[in-house]
Design a protein around this motif. Structure first.
Motif, PDB file in Angstrom:
ATOM      1  N   ILE A   1       0.925  -1.143  -0.005  1.00 23.31           N
ATOM      2  CA  ILE A   1      -0.112   0.172  -0.024  1.00 23.31           C
ATOM      3  C   ILE A   1       0.766   1.262  -0.129  1.00 23.31           C
ATOM      4  O   ILE A   1       0.713   2.107  -1.051  1.00 23.31           O
ATOM      5  N   PRO A   2       1.752   1.422   0.911  1.00 31.34           N
ATOM      6  CA  PRO A   2       2.666   2.679   0.902  1.00 31.34           C
ATOM      7  C   PRO A   2       3.301   2.837  -0.224  1.00 31.34           C
ATOM      8  O   PRO A   2       3.534   4.009  -0.789  1.00 31.34           O
ATOM      9  N   LEU A   3       3.939   1.643  -0.741  1.00 32.71           N
ATOM     10  CA  LEU A   3       4.812   2.015  -2.200  1.00 32.71           C
ATOM     11  C   LEU A   3       3.842   2.220  -3.441  1.00 32.71           C
ATOM     12  O   LEU A   3       4.048   3.172  -3.984  1.00 32.71           O
ATOM     13  N   ALA A   4       2.663   1.644  -3.380  1.00 32.17           N
ATOM     14  CA  ALA A   4       1.744   2.261  -4.410  1.00 32.17           C
ATOM     15  C   ALA A   4       1.127   3.497  -4.095  1.00 32.17           C
ATOM     16  O   ALA A   4       1.077   4.156  -5.232  1.00 32.17           O
TER      17      ALA A   4
ATOM     18  N   ALA B   1      -9.649   6.475  12.523  1.00 31.71           N
ATOM     19  CA  ALA B   1      -8.366   5.897  11.532  1.00 31.71           C
ATOM     20  C   ALA B   1      -7.413   5.509  12.413  1.00 31.71           C
ATOM     21  O   ALA B   1      -6.777   6.150  12.981  1.00 31.71           O
ATOM     22  N   ILE B   2      -7.255   4.099  12.713  1.00 36.56           N
ATOM     23  CA  ILE B   2      -6.606   3.663  13.746  1.00 36.56           C
ATOM     24  C   ILE B   2      -5.349   2.579  13.164  1.00 36.56           C
ATOM     25  O   ILE B   2      -5.574   2.016  12.178  1.00 36.56           O
ATOM     26  N   GLY B   3      -4.256   2.653  13.820  1.00 37.14           N
ATOM     27  CA  GLY B   3      -3.176   1.853  13.186  1.00 37.14           C
ATOM     28  C   GLY B   3      -3.122   2.274  11.932  1.00 37.14           C
ATOM     29  O   GLY B   3      -2.615   3.210  11.293  1.00 37.14           O
ATOM     30  N   ALA B   4      -2.838   1.025  11.130  1.00 30.78           N
ATOM     31  CA  ALA B   4      -2.547   1.136   9.698  1.00 30.78           C
ATOM     32  C   ALA B   4      -3.539   2.166   8.854  1.00 30.78           C
ATOM     33  O   ALA B   4      -3.416   2.670   7.817  1.00 30.78           O
ATOM     34  N   GLY B   5      -4.945   2.266   9.349  1.00 28.97           N
ATOM     35  CA  GLY B   5      -5.802   3.062   8.775  1.00 28.97           C
ATOM     36  C   GLY B   5      -5.470   4.568   8.991  1.00 28.97           C
ATOM     37  O   GLY B   5      -5.671   5.271   8.276  1.00 28.97           O
ATOM     38  N   PHE B   6      -4.711   4.703  10.004  1.00 25.65           N
ATOM     39  CA  PHE B   6      -4.211   6.286  10.275  1.00 25.65           C
ATOM     40  C   PHE B   6      -3.262   6.491   9.311  1.00 25.65           C
ATOM     41  O   PHE B   6      -3.144   7.443   8.680  1.00 25.65           O
ATOM     42  N   ASP B   7      -2.367   5.289   9.147  1.00 24.68           N
ATOM     43  CA  ASP B   7      -1.085   5.711   8.285  1.00 24.68           C
ATOM     44  C   ASP B   7      -1.712   5.522   6.811  1.00 24.68           C
ATOM     45  O   ASP B   7      -1.117   6.606   6.004  1.00 24.68           O
TER      46      ASP B   7
ATOM     47  N   GLU C   1      -2.166   6.121  16.322  1.00 28.30           N
ATOM     48  CA  GLU C   1      -1.006   5.492  15.751  1.00 28.30           C
ATOM     49  C   GLU C   1      -0.959   4.543  17.039  1.00 28.30           C
ATOM     50  O   GLU C   1      -0.049   4.525  17.956  1.00 28.30           O
ATOM     51  N   THR C   2      -1.597   3.341  17.148  1.00 26.35           N
ATOM     52  CA  THR C   2      -1.871   2.435  18.399  1.00 26.35           C
ATOM     53  C   THR C   2      -1.260   1.194  18.263  1.00 26.35           C
ATOM     54  O   THR C   2      -1.479   0.014  18.977  1.00 26.35           O
ATOM     55  N   PHE C   3       0.015   0.943  17.577  1.00 23.11           N
ATOM     56  CA  PHE C   3       0.772  -0.228  17.384  1.00 23.11           C
ATOM     57  C   PHE C   3       1.433  -0.608  18.534  1.00 23.11           C
ATOM     58  O   PHE C   3       1.291  -1.882  18.985  1.00 23.11           O
ATOM     59  N   LEU C   4       1.880   0.142  19.493  1.00 16.63           N
ATOM     60  CA  LEU C   4       2.526  -0.178  20.698  1.00 16.63           C
ATOM     61  C   LEU C   4       1.712  -0.660  21.487  1.00 16.63           C
ATOM     62  O   LEU C   4       1.770  -1.505  22.423  1.00 16.63           O
TER      63      LEU C   4
ATOM     64  N   ASP D   1       3.893  -0.782   8.269  1.00 18.84           N
ATOM     65  CA  ASP D   1       3.496  -0.295   7.225  1.00 18.84           C
ATOM     66  C   ASP D   1       3.995   0.980   6.939  1.00 18.84           C
ATOM     67  O   ASP D   1       3.765   1.375   5.749  1.00 18.84           O
ATOM     68  N   GLY D   2       5.046   1.287   7.661  1.00 15.95           N
ATOM     69  CA  GLY D   2       5.880   2.554   7.258  1.00 15.95           C
ATOM     70  C   GLY D   2       5.215   3.869   7.792  1.00 15.95           C
ATOM     71  O   GLY D   2       5.463   4.904   7.606  1.00 15.95           O
TER      72      GLY D   2
END
Length: 267
Positions: free
Chosen positions: A100-103, A119-125, A143-146, A154-155
């Motif tokens: 996704i980020p590359l595209a 927009a949470i985690g990768a949704g925020f990204d 940015e809830t990964f931790l 995902d970058g």
């Protein structure tokens, strides 16, 4: 008539040079993993770059959420994208969500994220991969990964600090706190906050304004905006000179100049 690709878990429309991608797995709160949304997003990005009839891409979500990011049930079960040993899991990231980020980073037209809900985690990204973000008053960002004992795979750490600076991005990422749309605007994450019922109208108004600009020059301008932070000024100016030469030899440039002269003559 331009053919719009058929997607599995998202809807794609094209009207007046504005393509709208709607994530349509509201049963999963538009989670990017455990669905076909990764493939749908990548397919859309590749199509946009090949379709001269598109000047702007709008991304939004169906239902109450923009995107919940990763599928937490799959994480708990160590299944799907999160199964296997270190090497297997890393390979799934590279062949999965990291597409996704590359595209999106390579999309040649402006991208507007119309953030309709959390927009949470990768949704925020995903929202941060857009060029402009317009948020509903009900939108939330985290940015809830931790909080889940993982990193932004995902970058997200790359995109957010370029958007709001290292210190603020660090705080949001390391605390994992969720912020509302008002704070997101104060931090510079979103450009505008509007009532939920006005979100798509606001995003479409912005998209239509951009789409009314000469399309080839618009794509070249976005390329310049992306290139500028990583280039020395002299090298950048050389690229600008070449791009400008291209623009001056395009019919759309003369058409735009003539329109401007007609407008000036009426004043």
């Amino acid at each position: 008539m331009t053919t719009v690709p058929k997607l599995t878990d998202a809807m794609l429309t094209l009207e007046n040079r504005v393509a709208t991608l709607t994530l349509n797995r509201h049963d999963l709160r538009n989670a990017l993993t455990g669905s076909n949304l990764i493939e749908d997003i990548v397919t859309t990005a590749e199509w946009v770059n090949q379709c001269d009839e598109v000047s702007v891409l709008v991304i939004t979500g169906a239902g109450s959420a923009f995107s919940a990011g990763g599928n937490i049930r799959d994480m708990a079960n160590r299944s799907g994208d999160f199964a296997g040993d270190v090497a297997e899991c890393a390979d799934r990231y590279r062949k999965g969500i990291q597409r996704i980020p590359l595209a999106l980073h390579n999309v040649e037209v402006p991208i507007i994220a119309a953030v309709n809900g959390p927009a949470i985690g990768a949704g925020f990204d995903l929202a941060n991969m857009a060029d402009i973000r317009i948020a509903s008053e009900s939108a939330k960002f985290g940015e809830t990964f931790l909080n889940l004992g993982i990193i932004p795979g995902d970058g997200g750490a790359w995109f957010m600090q370029r958007l709001i600076g290292y210190q603020r991005a660090f705080e949001l990422t390391l605390t994992g706190r969720v912020i509302d749309a008002t704070e997101a605007k104060e931090l510079g994450i979103v450009l505008e906050v509007v009532p939920a019922e006005e979100l798509l109208n606001a995003a479409n108004a912005m998209a239509s304004r951009i789409a009314s600009q000469p399309p080839k020059a618009t794509r070249l301008t976005k390329r310049l905006m992306k290139m500028a932070p990583r280039m020395e000024l002299k090298d950048f100016l050389d690229v600008c000179a070449n791009f400008q030469g291209m623009c001056h030899n395009e019919p759309e440039h003369l058409e735009a100049v003539n329109r401007m002269l007609e407008t000036m003559a009426k004043k």
